[in-house]
Design a protein around this motif. Structure first.
Motif, PDB file in Angstrom:
ATOM      1  N   UNK A  91      -3.295   2.008 -11.665  1.00 19.23           N
ATOM      2  CA  UNK A  91      -2.946   2.149 -10.224  1.00 19.23           C
ATOM      3  C   UNK A  91      -4.262   1.994  -9.550  1.00 19.23           C
ATOM      4  N   UNK A  92      -5.353   2.611  -9.867  1.00 18.79           N
ATOM      5  CA  UNK A  92      -6.571   2.494  -8.937  1.00 18.79           C
ATOM      6  C   UNK A  92      -7.052   0.772  -9.186  1.00 18.79           C
ATOM      7  N   UNK A  93      -6.839   0.143 -10.217  1.00 15.57           N
ATOM      8  CA  UNK A  93      -7.119  -1.241 -10.334  1.00 15.57           C
ATOM      9  C   UNK A  93      -6.356  -2.038  -9.318  1.00 15.57           C
ATOM     10  N   UNK A  94      -5.042  -1.607  -9.292  1.00 15.19           N
ATOM     11  CA  UNK A  94      -4.065  -2.212  -8.401  1.00 15.19           C
ATOM     12  C   UNK A  94      -4.512  -1.902  -6.869  1.00 15.19           C
ATOM     13  N   UNK A  95      -4.783  -0.875  -6.651  1.00 14.42           N
ATOM     14  CA  UNK A  95      -5.138  -0.420  -5.152  1.00 14.42           C
ATOM     15  C   UNK A  95      -6.689  -1.302  -4.921  1.00 14.42           C
ATOM     16  N   UNK A  96      -7.606  -1.244  -5.921  1.00 12.53           N
ATOM     17  CA  UNK A  96      -8.657  -2.229  -5.426  1.00 12.53           C
ATOM     18  C   UNK A  96      -8.406  -3.566  -5.286  1.00 12.53           C
ATOM     19  N   UNK A  97      -7.626  -4.134  -6.098  1.00 13.78           N
ATOM     20  CA  UNK A  97      -7.050  -5.637  -5.839  1.00 13.78           C
ATOM     21  C   UNK A  97      -6.472  -5.699  -4.475  1.00 13.78           C
ATOM     22  N   UNK A  98      -5.698  -4.705  -3.876  1.00 11.60           N
ATOM     23  CA  UNK A  98      -5.072  -4.941  -2.784  1.00 11.60           C
ATOM     24  C   UNK A  98      -6.010  -4.763  -1.466  1.00 11.60           C
ATOM     25  N   UNK A  99      -6.907  -4.009  -1.907  1.00 14.06           N
ATOM     26  CA  UNK A  99      -8.025  -3.860  -0.564  1.00 14.06           C
ATOM     27  C   UNK A  99      -8.686  -5.177  -0.728  1.00 14.06           C
ATOM     28  N   UNK A 100      -8.894  -5.880  -1.789  1.00 16.79           N
ATOM     29  CA  UNK A 100      -9.878  -6.958  -1.708  1.00 16.79           C
ATOM     30  C   UNK A 100      -9.077  -7.990  -1.228  1.00 16.79           C
ATOM     31  N   UNK A 101      -7.685  -8.258  -1.421  1.00 22.08           N
ATOM     32  CA  UNK A 101      -7.005  -9.122  -0.947  1.00 22.08           C
ATOM     33  C   UNK A 101      -6.890  -8.970   0.480  1.00 22.08           C
ATOM     34  N   UNK A 102      -6.558  -7.661   1.297  1.00 23.93           N
ATOM     35  CA  UNK A 102      -6.666  -7.583   2.588  1.00 23.93           C
ATOM     36  C   UNK A 102      -7.968  -7.908   3.187  1.00 23.93           C
ATOM     37  N   UNK A 103      -8.953  -7.522   2.626  1.00 26.25           N
ATOM     38  CA  UNK A 103     -10.348  -8.102   3.313  1.00 26.25           C
ATOM     39  C   UNK A 103     -10.395  -9.435   3.315  1.00 26.25           C
ATOM     40  N   UNK A 104      -9.880 -10.354   2.469  1.00 28.41           N
ATOM     41  CA  UNK A 104     -10.125 -11.454   2.461  1.00 28.41           C
ATOM     42  C   UNK A 104      -9.146 -12.350   3.337  1.00 28.41           C
TER      43      UNK A 104
END
Length: 249
Positions: free
Chosen positions: A219-232
């Motif tokens: 879940x933390x990995x998914x959370x991290x990916x979502x933050x990166x997607x949002x930043x991009x």
């Protein structure tokens, strides 16, 4: 769509809508909401747009994934009424929120790293009657002492939903099982990091929903990916908004 249009070229609502899979009604709604600048009208009352409107539409649609529909709307309204500084402030707030979310994620990851696995007593080894009620069950005083906090703090955390101890049927005392100890230790780490109880509660709920700390890693990995997607997505939105600002000139 429409990147090579001449500035004065006349466009219909369908011309703007077609390239983005939108309806003409959506285009009209965007104009009425202030997302697009006011369009022109033909002598018969039909709406007409230009490449400037096409640029506004591209900017808005690019802003939505990073900032959300509501804030993207507010950004475009500010730009279209000539309040660019207000738009930049809204963008700054989104970036500040993203940074805060990243810090929260880092705090959770750090707290999880600092937690040592809790284990139940080994078979045949008797626990101290004053501190344990059944395998892996700890009373409030010993747990508070282990964490270096007051029992009143644990009771406050219980009211906030951070820990959910059961009651000993014979004594009525609170008994913290292995999961409760885990949650208390995680809450303690996050409190030391400056997080409020209302910020910690949903994180503890995620640990419970995941079934413990180990399943939470995914879940933390998914959370991290979502933050990166949002930043991009914010970068993409910024590029389209800058192009629109240049065209507004």
């Amino acid at each position: 769509m429409g990147k090579n249009l001449q500035r004065g070229e006349r466009l219909r609502p369908i011309d703007l809508a077609r390239g983005h899979g939108l309806s003409t009604q959506a285009i009209r709604n965007y104009e009425e909401a202030g997302i697009l600048p006011a369009g022109g009208r033909t002598p018969h009352g039909y709406r007409t747009y230009t490449s400037l409107h096409a640029g506004a539409l591209r900017a808005f649609l690019a802003l939505v994934p990073g900032h959300g529909h509501q804030r993207a709307t507010s950004i475009m309204r500010a730009v279209n009424r000539g309040a660019a500084d207000g738009a930049f402030r809204l963008i700054d707030e989104s970036h500040a929120q993203l940074l805060d979310d990243r810090r929260t994620l880092q705090a959770v990851e750090s707290a999880l790293r600092d937690l040592e696995p809790t284990t139940a007593p080994e078979p045949g080894v008797e626990s101290e009657p004053a501190t344990v009620s059944g395998p892996g069950g700890t009373f409030i005083g010993p747990l508070a002492g282990k964490l270096g906090i007051r029992p009143a703090t644990l009771r406050k955390w219980e009211r906030a939903g951070l820990v959910r101890p059961r009651r000993d049927p014979r004594t009525g005392y609170r008994v913290y099982d292995e999961a409760d100890v885990r949650d208390a230790r995680l809450a303690h780490q996050l409190r030391r990091g400056g997080y409020l109880l209302e910020q910690i509660a949903p994180l503890i709920a995620q640990v419970r929903a995941a079934g413990g700390l180990e399943p939470l890693e995914a879940a933390l990995g998914d959370w991290r990916d979502r933050l990166s997607t949002r930043g991009r997505a914010m970068l993409t939105g910024a590029a389209e908004l800058e192009a629109y600002l240049r065209e507004r000139g």
